[in-house]
Design an enzyme around this catalytic site. Structure first.
Site, mmCIF file in Angstrom:
data_model
loop_
_atom_site.group_PDB
_atom_site.id
_atom_site.type_symbol
_atom_site.label_atom_id
_atom_site.label_comp_id
_atom_site.label_asym_id
_atom_site.label_seq_id
_atom_site.Cartn_x
_atom_site.Cartn_y
_atom_site.Cartn_z
ATOM 1 N N GLY A 36 0.830 -1.192 0.000
ATOM 2 C CA GLY A 36 0.000 0.000 0.000
ATOM 3 C C GLY A 36 0.867 1.245 0.000
ATOM 4 O O GLY A 36 2.035 1.205 0.420
ATOM 5 N N CYS A 37 0.320 2.360 -0.469
ATOM 6 C CA CYS A 37 1.132 3.576 -0.581
ATOM 7 C C CYS A 37 1.577 4.096 0.787
ATOM 8 O O CYS A 37 2.777 4.291 1.025
ATOM 9 C CB CYS A 37 0.380 4.642 -1.361
ATOM 10 S SG CYS A 37 -1.280 5.014 -0.760
ATOM 11 N N HIS A 38 0.638 4.302 1.702
ATOM 12 C CA HIS A 38 1.020 4.766 3.037
ATOM 13 C C HIS A 38 1.950 3.756 3.711
ATOM 14 O O HIS A 38 2.933 4.124 4.368
ATOM 15 C CB HIS A 38 -0.222 4.958 3.916
ATOM 16 C CG HIS A 38 -1.164 6.004 3.445
ATOM 17 N ND1 HIS A 38 -0.875 7.354 3.502
ATOM 18 C CD2 HIS A 38 -2.413 5.911 2.920
ATOM 19 C CE1 HIS A 38 -1.901 8.042 3.036
ATOM 20 N NE2 HIS A 38 -2.850 7.187 2.680
ATOM 21 N N PHE A 57 7.787 10.135 -1.577
ATOM 22 C CA PHE A 57 7.703 9.400 -2.835
ATOM 23 C C PHE A 57 6.386 9.768 -3.508
ATOM 24 O O PHE A 57 5.636 10.617 -2.999
ATOM 25 C CB PHE A 57 7.801 7.890 -2.598
ATOM 26 C CG PHE A 57 6.806 7.353 -1.584
ATOM 27 C CD1 PHE A 57 5.683 6.655 -1.971
ATOM 28 C CD2 PHE A 57 7.007 7.563 -0.214
ATOM 29 C CE1 PHE A 57 4.775 6.170 -1.036
ATOM 30 C CE2 PHE A 57 6.100 7.076 0.729
ATOM 31 C CZ PHE A 57 4.978 6.378 0.313
#
Length: 310
Positions: free
Chosen positions: A114-116, A279
């Site tokens: 996941g991004c987080h 990012f």
């Protein structure tokens, strides 16, 4: 011979970005379905089993269903949903963790982070692994993200000509402390307790800044020793430690928009330390990470087709 790739869910934000980027590569042959067959189970099943690599860019339930379609033992599945990130038999697709790239290289089932979670894991996992942070530590984290991570509906809300006043300022969400990234954040870092996590979405398209604040008495290391660890741990092209990330006392959440790499930085003093990972939520936080994992599976340079500011 080109690699046959199918993107199941190519109409979504992550799927579209993967599709666009792979379309420019001569070593990839994309298997596509017409609009009339895009959601047809039989057509999807056929495409999956004809592919060398299939990306699942679907909601969790649909991703789980798609996995049941797989009959070809050689097909590699890279799932960008939350469905399999902590599931048995699946390899977590964060190659920079110790030994993880070797596991990805031989895996047929890869769960894209996941991004987080990517930001949190990049900061905390090395500290726990090397004994600088205890597994029993109770941590907190906040994460600033652009609105593209919310999918089509959120993108439409933020790009509406009649933008709501409440969307012009940052918004905290995940208020129930049951955010879907918490299980992987806890498991991949080896923590006994999931962190108290506060994600924040703001009115810019893409980019992330994930922060983990720590008091010195939570650590078995000084600020300089933490910096030294990150320098030695992240030696590849896609994650790097930066000693001079400070932008005149500020850090932009959108600084890495459009890129596939990640920057780690450490701020603070001997009493209070702030760890920050920056990012693009659509790059190293989604499609860039998925392509990096595919490159590793195919035995290619992991940066092939990626933008890492080099």
């Amino acid at each position: 011979m080109s690699t046959k790739v199918f993107i199941d869910g190519s109409a979504g934000t992550t799927g579209l970005r993967i599709y666009e980027r792979l379309g420019a590569r001569k070593d990839i042959e994309l298997i596509t379905l017409g609009e009339e067959n895009r959601k047809d189970p039989a057509a999807r099943k056929d495409a999956i089993n004809r592919s060398d690599v299939t990306f699942l860019c679907l909601p969790d339930a649909a991703a789980k269903e798609a996995v049941t379609f797989v009959e070809n033992p050689d097909t590699v599945i890279i799932d960008t949903s939350t469905a399999h990130r902590t599931a048995a038999g699946w390899t977590y697709g964060f190659p920079e963790l110790t030994g993880q790239a070797q596991k990805i290289a031989v895996s047929k089932r890869i769960a894209n982070p996941g991004c987080h979670a990517s930001g949190f894991v990049s900061l905390v996992a090395p500290l726990v692994e090397k004994g600088l942070l205890d597994k029993a530590a109770k941590l907190s984290s906040f994460s600033l993200t652009g609105y593209s991570g919310g999918g089509k509906k959120m993108i439409a809300d933020y790009t509406d000509d009649d933008l709501k006043e409440t969307l012009t300022a940052p918004r905290i969400y995940g208020l129930s402390q049951t955010h879907k990234h918490l299980p992987e954040m806890q498991k991949l870092c080896g923590l006994e307790t999931a962190p108290l996590f506060s994600p924040i979405v703001s009115s810019y398209y893409s980019g992330m800044a994930v922060a983990v604040p720590l008091f010195a008495d939570q650590l078995n290391a000084t600020l300089e020793e933490i910096k030294a660890l990150y320098r030695s741990y992240y030696t590849g092209k896609l994650i790097s430690f930066c000693d001079s990330a400070d932008e005149n006392g500020f850090l932009s959440g959108g600084a890495f928009s459009g890129r596939d790499d990640m920057q780690i930085a450490v701020f603070g003093n001997d009493e209070r330390i702030l760890l920050v990972s920056r990012f693009d939520n659509l790059g190293k936080g989604a499609s860039g990470a998925a392509l990096q994992n595919m490159n590793i599976v195919l035995g290619l340079d992991e940066t092939t087709g990626l933008d890492f500011g080099g």
